[in-house]
Design a protein around this motif. Structure first.
Motif, PDB file in Angstrom:
ATOM      1  N   ILE A   1      32.587 -19.443   1.779  1.00  0.00           N
ATOM      2  CA  ILE A   1      31.361 -20.220   1.964  1.00  0.00           C
ATOM      3  C   ILE A   1      30.404 -19.372   2.786  1.00  0.00           C
ATOM      4  N   PRO A   2      29.148 -19.229   2.362  1.00  0.00           N
ATOM      5  CA  PRO A   2      28.196 -18.437   3.159  1.00  0.00           C
ATOM      6  C   PRO A   2      28.150 -18.923   4.609  1.00  0.00           C
ATOM      7  N   GLY A   3      28.202 -17.981   5.525  1.00  0.00           N
ATOM      8  CA  GLY A   3      28.130 -18.300   6.944  1.00  0.00           C
ATOM      9  C   GLY A   3      29.461 -18.585   7.610  1.00  0.00           C
ATOM     10  N   VAL A   4      30.539 -18.707   6.838  1.00  0.00           N
ATOM     11  CA  VAL A   4      31.866 -18.958   7.394  1.00  0.00           C
ATOM     12  C   VAL A   4      32.775 -17.809   6.974  1.00  0.00           C
TER      13      VAL A   4
ATOM     14  N   PRO B   1      31.280  -7.772   1.622  1.00  0.00           N
ATOM     15  CA  PRO B   1      30.036  -7.311   2.244  1.00  0.00           C
ATOM     16  C   PRO B   1      28.865  -7.412   1.269  1.00  0.00           C
ATOM     17  N   GLY B   2      27.657  -7.338   1.798  1.00  0.00           N
ATOM     18  CA  GLY B   2      26.455  -7.466   0.974  1.00  0.00           C
ATOM     19  C   GLY B   2      26.325  -6.425  -0.114  1.00  0.00           C
ATOM     20  N   TRP B   3      26.871  -5.224   0.087  1.00  0.00           N
ATOM     21  CA  TRP B   3      26.741  -4.155  -0.904  1.00  0.00           C
ATOM     22  C   TRP B   3      27.697  -4.319  -2.083  1.00  0.00           C
ATOM     23  N   TRP B   4      28.662  -5.225  -1.984  1.00  0.00           N
ATOM     24  CA  TRP B   4      29.675  -5.399  -3.041  1.00  0.00           C
ATOM     25  C   TRP B   4      29.043  -6.110  -4.229  1.00  0.00           C
ATOM     26  N   SER B   5      28.957  -5.424  -5.375  1.00  0.00           N
ATOM     27  CA  SER B   5      28.322  -6.011  -6.559  1.00  0.00           C
ATOM     28  C   SER B   5      29.311  -6.327  -7.679  1.00  0.00           C
ATOM     29  N   LEU B   6      30.585  -6.034  -7.473  1.00  0.00           N
ATOM     30  CA  LEU B   6      31.616  -6.390  -8.451  1.00  0.00           C
ATOM     31  C   LEU B   6      32.037  -7.837  -8.217  1.00  0.00           C
ATOM     32  N   PRO B   7      32.839  -8.414  -9.108  1.00  0.00           N
ATOM     33  CA  PRO B   7      33.292  -9.787  -8.893  1.00  0.00           C
ATOM     34  C   PRO B   7      34.020  -9.939  -7.549  1.00  0.00           C
TER      35      PRO B   7
END
Length: 142
Positions: free
Chosen positions: A21-24, A62-68
């Motif tokens: 969940i975003p933020g947790v 992390p934010g840079w992760w663009s894979l599933p």
């Protein structure tokens, strides 16, 4: 009933992904379990020093992760599989980060157990890690 017995068990990477969940921030830990860990922090095995919390591995990508996200989770679950062979069980938790350990891993206090990770989820993670990522590739091949 003990805390260990009352925890749900996650059986698929998709189930684990639903916990993000975003933020947790949620973490994975390999140990005998929450009850065994309660009341005593982790120890740095090389120095013998007691650390100020239990060592964990964050599961949020992390934010840079663009894979599933399941690829990231598989990678994180497989990072400490050797501990499972030593008798530890993987489980998901959250808590308050208070410092970091010798491998730069977060150390948590105020631990809140969330779920066990079933053997079939570990097997799915292992299969996915080795089939979709270049598992174990050296970073110094340039």
């Amino acid at each position: 009933m003990s805390v260990d017995d009352s925890l749900p068990t996650l059986r698929r990477l998709a189930d684990l992904a639903e916990l993000l969940i975003p933020g947790v921030v949620v973490y994975v830990r390999y140990s005998p379990g929450p009850e065994s860990d309660a009341g005593h922090p982790s120890t740095d095995h090389e120095s013998g020093l007691e650390m100020p919390g239990v060592s964990v591995n964050p599961l949020n990508a992390p934010g840079w992760w663009s894979l599933p996200v399941e690829d990231w989770l598989a990678r994180r679950i497989c990072q400490y599989l050797h501990q499972q062979r030593e008798g530890a069980r993987p489980w998901v938790l959250t808590g308050k980060e208070v410092d970091f350990g010798p491998d730069n891993e977060p150390l948590l206090v105020d631990v809140e157990p969330i779920a066990w990770i079933a053997d079939e989820l570990v097997e799915e993670a292992r299969d996915r890690y080795h089939s979709r990522l270049d598992a174990g590739r050296s970073t110094h091949e340039d």
